[in-house]
Design an enzyme around this catalytic site. Structure first.
Site, PDB file in Angstrom:
ATOM      1  N   SER A 678     -26.177   1.531 -46.263  1.00 38.51           N
ATOM      2  CA  SER A 678     -26.345   0.667 -47.422  1.00 38.51           C
ATOM      3  C   SER A 678     -26.639   1.517 -48.659  1.00 38.51           C
ATOM      4  O   SER A 678     -25.800   2.312 -49.071  1.00 38.51           O
ATOM      5  CB  SER A 678     -27.444  -0.365 -47.151  1.00 38.51           C
ATOM      6  OG  SER A 678     -27.409  -1.397 -48.103  1.00 38.51           O
ATOM      7  N   ASP A 751     -18.958  -7.701 -43.801  1.00 32.34           N
ATOM      8  CA  ASP A 751     -20.239  -7.409 -44.464  1.00 32.34           C
ATOM      9  C   ASP A 751     -20.663  -8.590 -45.332  1.00 32.34           C
ATOM     10  O   ASP A 751     -19.886  -9.096 -46.127  1.00 32.34           O
ATOM     11  CB  ASP A 751     -20.092  -6.149 -45.323  1.00 32.34           C
ATOM     12  CG  ASP A 751     -21.421  -5.575 -45.782  1.00 32.34           C
ATOM     13  OD1 ASP A 751     -22.311  -6.358 -46.174  1.00 32.34           O
ATOM     14  OD2 ASP A 751     -21.580  -4.350 -45.750  1.00 32.34           O
ATOM     15  N   HIS A 785     -23.355  -6.639 -42.315  1.00 33.25           N
ATOM     16  CA  HIS A 785     -24.020  -5.475 -42.922  1.00 33.25           C
ATOM     17  C   HIS A 785     -24.819  -4.707 -41.871  1.00 33.25           C
ATOM     18  O   HIS A 785     -24.908  -3.490 -41.920  1.00 33.25           O
ATOM     19  CB  HIS A 785     -24.930  -5.937 -44.058  1.00 33.25           C
ATOM     20  CG  HIS A 785     -25.399  -4.809 -44.927  1.00 33.25           C
ATOM     21  ND1 HIS A 785     -24.532  -4.031 -45.654  1.00 33.25           N
ATOM     22  CD2 HIS A 785     -26.644  -4.323 -45.194  1.00 33.25           C
ATOM     23  CE1 HIS A 785     -25.212  -3.126 -46.340  1.00 33.25           C
ATOM     24  NE2 HIS A 785     -26.490  -3.282 -46.068  1.00 33.25           N
TER      25      HIS A 785
END
Length: 813
Positions: A678, A751, A785
Site C-alpha cells: 500500500s 483492490d 487490497h
C-alpha cells in the site's frame, strides 16, 4: 461473473505489454522453507467472557481459496457482499472451545456442524451463553451454546442479514447483538417478504447521468460505489433487513424492514435508537454518507420520535472537518434512557467558519418530549466521552492539523460548571501518553469509567512507550494532583499487555504475554500478591526459526533524527564466520509534525514474530538480513507540510538504514532490496526511481500517480489544485524513466482500497516497460487490497522469492 481458474492463472502470471507473451500460466509454490511457514497453524483467537471466568478459543481459518473468492460478489455503496446476505471475503473460524480460567480445563464446544464456518461469536451479558453466527449453504444462522453443557444448538431457522452489520473483510469477532436477557437477543434478519434475486436487464434503459449542482463537494477516490439503477436494486435487496427478537419462545418481528446503519438498545432495554438509509442514493459516496433518518422506537417497534433527517453528504476534505449535520447519536451508558449527540457550530468546516467552539454536545432524556439540553462544548473537534455519572465524565477534543488531543473532566449534570483540563498531548508523542482509563461494566452491563472517588483516582492502562521500547503498565492516577503511580509493569524479556481487568480493587487482571521465542499466551495476575499464573501454553508455530536472531536497531539520519528498525538474521548466523548478507528492508512511511516525536522508539524488541503473507521475515530462511519496520518518518515544521520535502526525507531515511546495516557488519549494501504494501509500495516505487540504493523493489498494491487521488491521500489534505508540485514530485509514475534496479509490482485484481486502483500498477508497469526498465507485474485474481486466497498468497511468495533470488541474492555470483 465467475471465470475459469485457467483465465485466473493467465491474469496472475502474465507479463503485460505488446512485446511480452503471458508466462507461467499455472500457480507456483514457493520454496519449502517459505511454504512451511506460510501454512503453519497459528494459535487460536481468544475472547474473554464478561465475567472473566472463561476464554473462548476460536480456531482461525487462515486462508480462503481462489474458488471461494471467485463466487459472485456484489460491490455496492462502498461494501462487498455475497448473495447470502453477508460479507464476502471473510475467513471465519473452524472450531471453538472453552477454557476455564480457574481450573485451566479445556472443553471443545460440541454440536457444531461438520466443517463449521463461524463468522462471529459473542458472550451473553452474564456470560452464561455464547451466540454464534454460522455460515451454512444458503446463508447465516444464529446458534447458541450454554457454558453448562458446552453444546451448540441452532437457535432459529430464520436467515440473518449480516451485510450492513458486518462491513469489510477484516475479522470482527463480535456479533453486536442487542441482548434483552441471557436467552433473548435482537438481530437483523432477512425479511420474510424477500423475493427472488433481482435479474439484470441485458439491455440498459438509458445512460447513467450524474449532475454537479455548482456546490463544491470534494470526495476521496472511493471504490465499489453504486453505478447503475440495477446496483440500486441489488443494494435494496441485499441490505434491507428486518429486526427480529429471538428467544426460546420463538421469534418476534420489530418494526418494518429497512436498511439499518445503526441499532442501539437503551440501557434499560425499553427503546431502540436506529439510523436507517433513505433514497435517493448517491453514486459518488459510500452508504455511510447516504441520506439517513435517526429515530427512536419502543422495544415493540412503535415509533416514539423521529430525531433527525440528513441528506446525502460528501466527506469533508481538509483538517478537522466534520458533518454539518447532527452526528454521533448514542445512548448514555450510565442512564436508563438518555440519548446524546454532537452538533458542529462551524458547519463542519473550520477553515471557512471561525467560531469559539467547534462542537456542542446535547442530550435528551426519556420520554424524549422536551427540549434538548446542552451538556458540553469543545474548542477543537469532538472525539468522545467516557462516562461515569452526572457528577463526573471525561470529554476529549482533538485537532488533526496540530496533532493534539485534549481531555477534560466535566460534570454532565452541571453544564454551567467549567471543564478542567486533564491531559494535553501530542498524538505523535507516545512517550507522554499516560494511557487509557479503565472502564468496567455497570448495572446495565455498559462500560463506564472506573473511579475511586474516595481517593479521587483513575486506573490507567498504558502502552508504556519509552526509549527502551514499549513496556506496558497499569498506573493509579490522582485527578487532583495529576500524579501517577505505576502499580504493575511488564518486565523484560517479555512484552505483556493487559487484556482484561478481573478485579480493579484487588488488582487482578489477565494479560497477553509474548517474547522473542514464545508466542502469545494468557496470564492471570494477582499484582498485590505478586503472583502470575499461565492460563494457556500455546507453542511456536515456527520451530524451524528457533535460534533466529532478533535485534532492535537504533541509528541516526544525516540530520541527527533518531531512527529504528527490527533486524532479523538467519538461524546460526555469525558475521565473522559467514560475512555480509543480502538485505531486504520493509517499511511504511508516516508523517509527523515534530522531529522529537518522529525520533521516538516505537514497538518492542521482546515481541514474538507472527508471520503473515505481508511479512518479509520469510526471507531470513533464504539467507537474507531482514530489516522490518524500518522507520521512514516524514517530518513537517512550522509553516512547512511534511510532504513538501517527501522525497528528500524518504531518501535520507533509506540512506541512514543502509549505512546502519553496513556499519553493523551484517549487510552487503551492494545487494539490497526494499519493499512494502500500500503506502509502503508507493514508498518502494519512489525509492527505486529517486535513488540507486536498491537492486530490487517489491511494491504491492500501491498508488503511483497522485493525480488519480486529487482530493488528498494518506495524511495529505491539500488537493491536487492547491499543491500540484507536491502531487507531481510524489508520483513515481512521473519518474518511470529514472527507474534504478528491478521493480516487482503486485496488485489485487479487485483492490477496494481508496486510491489504490489496479490501474495504478498497470500504468506504472506500462511506463517502465515503455522506457526499457526491468519490471514484472503480477495481478492476483479476485484479490482485494488485502490478500486472502491460499493459491494467490503462495504464488505471491514464489514471485517475491524468485525476484530476490534473481536480482539481489545472486548478484555478482
Amino acid at each position: 461473473m465467475k471465470r475459469s481458474l485457467l483465465f485466473a492463472g493467465l491474469l496472475l502470471s502474465g507479463i503485460l505489454g505488446c512485446y511480452c507473451a503471458a508466462q507461467d500460466m499455472a500457480y507456483k509454490m514457493p520454496p519449502k522453507e517459505i511454504a512451511d511457514i506460510a501454512l503453519a497453524k497459528l494459535s487460536p483467537s481468544v475472547v474473554i467472557s464478561n465475567d472473566s471466568r472463561w476464554l473462548l478459543l476460536l480456531d482461525d481459518v487462515p486462508f480462503l481459496s481462489v474458488e471461494e473468492l471467485a463466487q459472485p460478489e456484489y460491490k455496492l455503496a462502498g461494501t462487498r457482499v455475497n448473495a447470502f446476505f453477508g460479507p464476502s471475503r471473510r475467513e471465519g473460524y473452524a472450531g471453538a472451545a472453552l477454557l476455564d480460567v480457574k481450573t485451566k480445563a479445556q472443553y471443545p464446544i460440541a454440536g457444531l456442524p461438520e466443517g463449521v464456518n463461524i463468522l462471529e461469536a459473542e458472550w451473553s451479558p452474564e456470560s452464561s451463553r455464547l451466540a454464534f453466527v454460522i455460515r451454512e449453504k444458503d446463508g447465516y444462522y444464529l446458534w447458541m451454546a450454554s457454558v453448562d453443557d458446552k453444546t451448540a444448538r441452532k437457535y432459529s431457522a430464520r436467515r440473518l442479514n449480516r451485510t450492513a452489520s458486518s462491513p469489510g473483510p477484516a475479522r470482527n469477532v463480535s456479533i453486536r447483538a442487542l441482548w434483552l436477557d441471557e436467552e433473548t437477543l435482537i438481530l437483523p434478519a432477512v425479511p420474510a417478504s424477500t423475493g427472488k434475486f433481482p435479474e439484470a436487464s441485458p439491455v440498459p434503459k438509458g445512460p447513467v447521468v450524474q449532475f454537479s449542482s455548482g456546490k463544491a463537494a470534494p470526495a476521496r477516490t472511493y471504490q465499489d460505489l453504486l453505478k447503475s439503477p440495477y446496483d440500486e436494486q441489488l443494494f435494496d435487496y441485499l441490505f434491507t433487513a428486518q429486526l427480529v427478537r429471538f428467544s426460546p419462545q420463538g421469534e418476534t418481528e420489530i418494526g418494518r424492514p429497512a436498511i439499518y446503519l445503526q441499532t442501539a438498545l437503551s440501557p434499560d432495554k425499553r427503546f431502540l435508537l436506529t439510523t436507517t438509509i433513505d433514497r435517493p442514493y448517491s453514486y459518488t459516496v459510500t452508504m455511510r454518507s447516504f441520506a439517513q433518518t435517526t429515530a427512536l422506537f419502543t422495544i415493540e417497534g412503535r415509533l416514539v420520535k423521529e430525531i433527525a433527517k440528513r441528506p446525502v453528504t460528501a466527506d469533508g476534505m481538509g483538517y478537522d472537518t466534520a458533518s454539518p449535520f447532527p452526528r454521533n447519536y448514542n445512548w448514555r451508558p450510565d442512564k436508563p434512557a438518555t440519548i446524546y449527540w454532537v452538533e458542529a457550530q462551524d458547519e463542519g468546516n473550520p477553515r471557512a467558519n471561525k467560531v469559539p467552539f467547534m462542537d456542542v454536545v446535547y442530550q435528551l432524556d426519556a420520554p424524549f418530549a422536551g427540549d434538548k439540553q446542552q451538556i458540553a462544548r469543545t474548542t477543537l473537534r469532538f472525539q468522545n466521552i467516557q462516562w461515569s455519572d452526572d457528577s463526573f465524565a471525561l470529554i476529549s477534543e482533538a485537532s488533526r492539523q496540530t496533532r493534539r488531543i485534549k481531555t477534560y473532566t466535566f460534570a454532565p449534570g452541571q453544564p454551567d460548571k467549567q471543564p478542567e483540563l486533564l491531559f494535553d498531548l501530542s498524538t505523535d508523542d507516545e512517550y507522554a501518553n499516560p494511557g487509557s482509563p479503565l472502564q468496567v461494566r455497570n448495572q446495565y452491563h455498559r462500560r463506564v469509567l472506573y473511579t475511586d472517588r474516595k481517593h479521587n483516582e483513575l486506573l490507567l492502562i498504558a502502552q508504556g512507550a519509552s526509549p527502551e521500547g514499549d513496556m506496558p503498565y497499569i498506573s493509579r492516577y490522582r485527578i487532583d494532583t495529576r500524579k501517577s503511580t505505576i502499580l504493575w509493569r511488564c518486565e523484560a524479556p517479555y512484552y505483556e499487555t493487559v487484556v482484561d481487568v478481573v478485579d480493579p480493587v484487588k488488582l487482578q487482571f489477565i494479560t497477553s504475554r509474548e517474547s522473542v521465542k514464545e508466542p502469545v499466551n494468557y496470564i492471570f495476575h494477582d499484582a498485590r500478591a505478586k503472583k502470575a499464573d499461565a492460563l494457556t501454553s500455546f507453542v511456536t508455530p515456527y520451530p524451524q526459526l528457533e535460534g533466529m536472531q532478533v535485534e532492535k536497531m537504533q541509528y541516526n539520519r544525516a540530520d541527527g533524527l533518531n531512527l529504528t528498525a527490527t533486524l532479523y538474521t538467519p538461524v546460526g548466523y555469525n558475521k565473522e564466520r559467514d560475512g555480509r548478507l543480502p538485505v531486504l528492508m520493509w517499511a511504511y512511511p508516516r508523517e509527523y509534525r515534530s522531529a522529537d516525536d518522529a525520533a521516538q522508539v516505537r514497538g518492542s524488541q521482546y515481541r514474538f514474530t507472527t508471520i503473515s503473507y505481508r511479512s518479509p521475515v520469510f526471507w531470513v530462511t533464504r539467507g537474507f538480513a531482514v530489516m522490518e519496520n524500518v522507520e521512514m518518518p516524514i517530518v513537517g515544521s512550522e509553516g512547512v507540510e511534511p510532504n513538501d520535502n517527501f522525497i528528500a526525507q524518504l531518501t535520507g531515511n533509506a540512506e541512514a538504514a543502509a549505512k546502519a546495516i553496513y556499519d553493523l557488519g551484517v549487510g552487503d549494501t551492494s545487494r539490497m532490496a526494499v519493499g512494502g504494501h500500500s503506502y509502503g509500495g508507493f514508498m518502494t516505487a519512489n525509492l527505486m526511481t529517486h535513488t540507486s540504493l536498491f537492486k530490487a523493489g517489491i511494491a504491492r498494491s500501491g498508488a503511483y500517480n497522485r493525480s488519480l487521488t486529487p482530493f488528498g491521500f494518506q495524511a495529505e489534505t491539500r488537493t491536487y489544485w492547491e499543491a500540484p508540485e507536491v502531487y507531481h514530485a510524489m508520483s513515481p509514475f512521473n519518474y518511470a524513466d529514472k527507474l534504478s534496479g528491478a521493480l516487482l509490482l503486485v496488485h489485487g485484481e479487485a483492490d477496494n482500497n481508496t486510491g489504490t486502483f489496479p490501474i495504478q500498477s498497470e500504468r506504472l508497469f506500462a511506463a517502465i516497460q515503455g522506457h526499457g526498465g526491468v519490471s514484472r507485474f503480477v495481478l492476483l485474481p479476485y484479490e482485494s487490497h488485502s490478500y486472502s486466497a491460499r493459491e494467490n498468497i503462495l504464488h505471491l511468495l514464489y514471485e517475491t522469492d524468485a525476484w530476490l533470488d534473481t536480482y539481489v541474492r545472486n548478484v555478482g555470483k
